[in-house]
Design an enzyme around this catalytic site. Structure first.
Site, mmCIF file in Angstrom:
data_model
loop_
_atom_site.group_PDB
_atom_site.id
_atom_site.type_symbol
_atom_site.label_atom_id
_atom_site.label_comp_id
_atom_site.label_asym_id
_atom_site.label_seq_id
_atom_site.Cartn_x
_atom_site.Cartn_y
_atom_site.Cartn_z
ATOM 1 N N HIS A 16 0.883 -1.174 0.000
ATOM 2 C CA HIS A 16 0.000 0.000 0.000
ATOM 3 C C HIS A 16 0.914 1.216 0.000
ATOM 4 C CE1 HIS A 16 -3.532 -2.480 1.182
ATOM 5 N NE2 HIS A 16 -2.569 -3.232 1.692
ATOM 6 N N HIS A 194 -8.187 -8.339 -0.547
ATOM 7 C CA HIS A 194 -7.714 -8.825 0.745
ATOM 8 C C HIS A 194 -8.777 -9.793 1.276
ATOM 9 C CE1 HIS A 194 -4.920 -5.536 0.504
ATOM 10 N NE2 HIS A 194 -4.482 -5.663 1.743
ATOM 11 N N GLU A 197 -7.184 -12.563 5.982
ATOM 12 C CA GLU A 197 -6.127 -11.972 6.823
ATOM 13 C C GLU A 197 -6.623 -12.124 8.263
ATOM 14 O OE1 GLU A 197 -5.658 -7.702 6.371
ATOM 15 O OE2 GLU A 197 -3.713 -7.656 7.404
ATOM 16 N N ASP A 276 2.755 -2.810 4.384
ATOM 17 C CA ASP A 276 2.903 -1.417 4.819
ATOM 18 C C ASP A 276 4.274 -1.266 5.473
ATOM 19 O OD1 ASP A 276 -0.002 -0.369 4.431
ATOM 20 O OD2 ASP A 276 -0.227 -2.278 5.491
HETATM 21 N N1 ADE Z 1 -4.681 -1.286 4.315
HETATM 22 C C1 ADE Z 1 -3.345 -1.158 4.437
HETATM 23 N N2 ADE Z 1 -2.825 -2.308 4.895
HETATM 24 C C2 ADE Z 1 -3.847 -3.191 5.038
HETATM 25 C C3 ADE Z 1 -3.948 -4.537 5.471
HETATM 26 N N3 ADE Z 1 -2.891 -5.251 5.856
HETATM 27 N N4 ADE Z 1 -5.177 -5.115 5.511
HETATM 28 C C4 ADE Z 1 -6.248 -4.409 5.154
HETATM 29 N N5 ADE Z 1 -6.199 -3.143 4.742
HETATM 30 C C5 ADE Z 1 -5.017 -2.524 4.689
HETATM 31 ZN ZN ZN Z 2 -2.547 -5.120 2.504
#
Ligand code: ADE
Ligand code: ZN
Length: 333
Positions: A16, A194, A197, A276
């Site tokens: 991101h 996504h 997670e 990130d």
């Molecule tokens: N936005 C930035 N990083 C993220 C992540 N790991 N999961 C969901 N949204 C995100």
């Molecule tokens: Zn992500």
């Protein structure tokens, strides 16, 4: 191993761009734009990066993004990431951006995309790093808001390869965005999301069956569902796994508990990515090396991860072949 990882040609498929905002750049943009920060030092910012789950991170991530105002800010952010990626032998990168995190603050879509894409063009010329841009919808906002964002993106269709889905996962299942993803595919976008997670394996199924995605971002919770694992293996669905992120956001307690090696051994097309990097303590090579040492990954595992990253990318087949040939020359030494 460190040297092998550094020299390994690789692609990043899950980053991101707002998550590459280092505290130093956050402070300098805050100063440049006259924006007060609630932190009085870079160390204080870093101290705040202790997260208990995804939401505790997202709150700080959106706060940080508030310093991004001008086209040049988005350029500087993207350029700083590209320089780091190129220095780590990332040969190709597919970058997520969150337009709603900016348009909801009154920043024009045009400002965001032109700063990012100008840096990507210079990166192709000066750093020999190829790239693609993926527009993510914020899933905690409505499907109507996502549809409006998609409409705003249509004039920039040639600069965006795919759309994705990010932000707070649990309670916002992929099916909520079916009409938006249908419209995006009609307009010619590839799709990713996504899923798995923090959310359950069923969200991975929904992303595949309802959103028609070509890759799953994260997806590590697939291991809780044996039938789903069989399907991911049979269809070679890529997972963009982010090891440091998963430990920082407590998806796994420690890196030794991470299932990356299990995924690879099971035949899943897993890749390694940074998510990130400014918030989670490392870019691509730190993700590779932390996972390597904690999980005892061998040279062949690292080769497989790099090869998967090119195969799972949205590059054209001839571009993939070229990069895999480069990887093979390096690996055979
Ligand atoms: N936005 C930035 N990083 C993220 C992540 N790991 N999961 C969901 N949204 C995100
Ligand atoms: Zn992500």
């Amino acid at each position: 191993m460190e040297k092998f990882i550094q020299s390994l040609p690789k692609a990043e498929l899950h980053i991101h761009i707002e998550g590459s905002l280092e505290p130093e750049l956050m402070f300098s943009l805050a100063r440049r734009n006259g924006i007060p920060l609630r932190f009085d030092s870079i160390e204080a910012v870093r101290r705040a990066y202790a997260f208990s789950n995804l939401q505790s991170f997202l709150d700080i991530y959106y706060e940080g993004a508030n310093v991004l105002r001008e086209e040049q800010d988005f350029y500087d952010l993207t350029w700083a990431y590209l320089e780091k990626a190129a220095a780590q032998n990332v040969r190709h990168t597919e970058i997520f951006f969150d337009p709603q995190a900016h348009t909801d603050r009154g920043i024009a879509f045009e400002t965001v995309i032109s700063g990012i894409s100008r840096a990507l063009a210079v990166g192709r010329d000066k750093l020999a790093i190829s790239s693609g841009l993926i527009l993510c919808f914020l899933r905690h906002l409505s499907a109507t808001a996502a549809m409006k964002t998609l409409e705003e993106a249509l004039p920039y269709r040639d600069r965006i390869i795919a759309v994705g889905l990010d932000s707070s996962e649990v309670g916002h299942p992929p099916e909520k965005f079916k009409p938006v993803f249908d419209r995006a595919r009609e307009a010619g976008f590839l799709t990713v999301a996504h899923a798995g997670e923090e959310g359950p394996p069923d969200y991975i199924r929904q992303a595949l069956d309802i959103l028609g995605v070509s890759r799953i971002d994260h997806g590590v919770r697939c291991m809780e569902d044996a039938d789903l694992v069989d399907r991911l293996v049979a269809q070679q669905v890529p997972l963009t796994v982010c090891p440091l992120s998963n430990v920082k956001l407590r998806v796994f307690d420690t890196m030794a508990d991470h299932n990356l090696k299990t995924l690879l051994d099971r035949g899943i097309r897993a890749t390694v990515n940074s998510d990130d990097p400014a918030y989670f303590g490392g870019y691509m090579n730190e993700n590779y090396s932390t996972a390597q040492s904690a999980l005892g990954l061998g040279h062949q595992d690292l080769y497989r991860l790099a090869r998967n990253s090119f195969e799972a990318s949205f590059l054209a087949e001839d571009e993939k072949r070229e990069l895999i040939a480069e990887l093979d020359v390096f690996y055979r030494g």
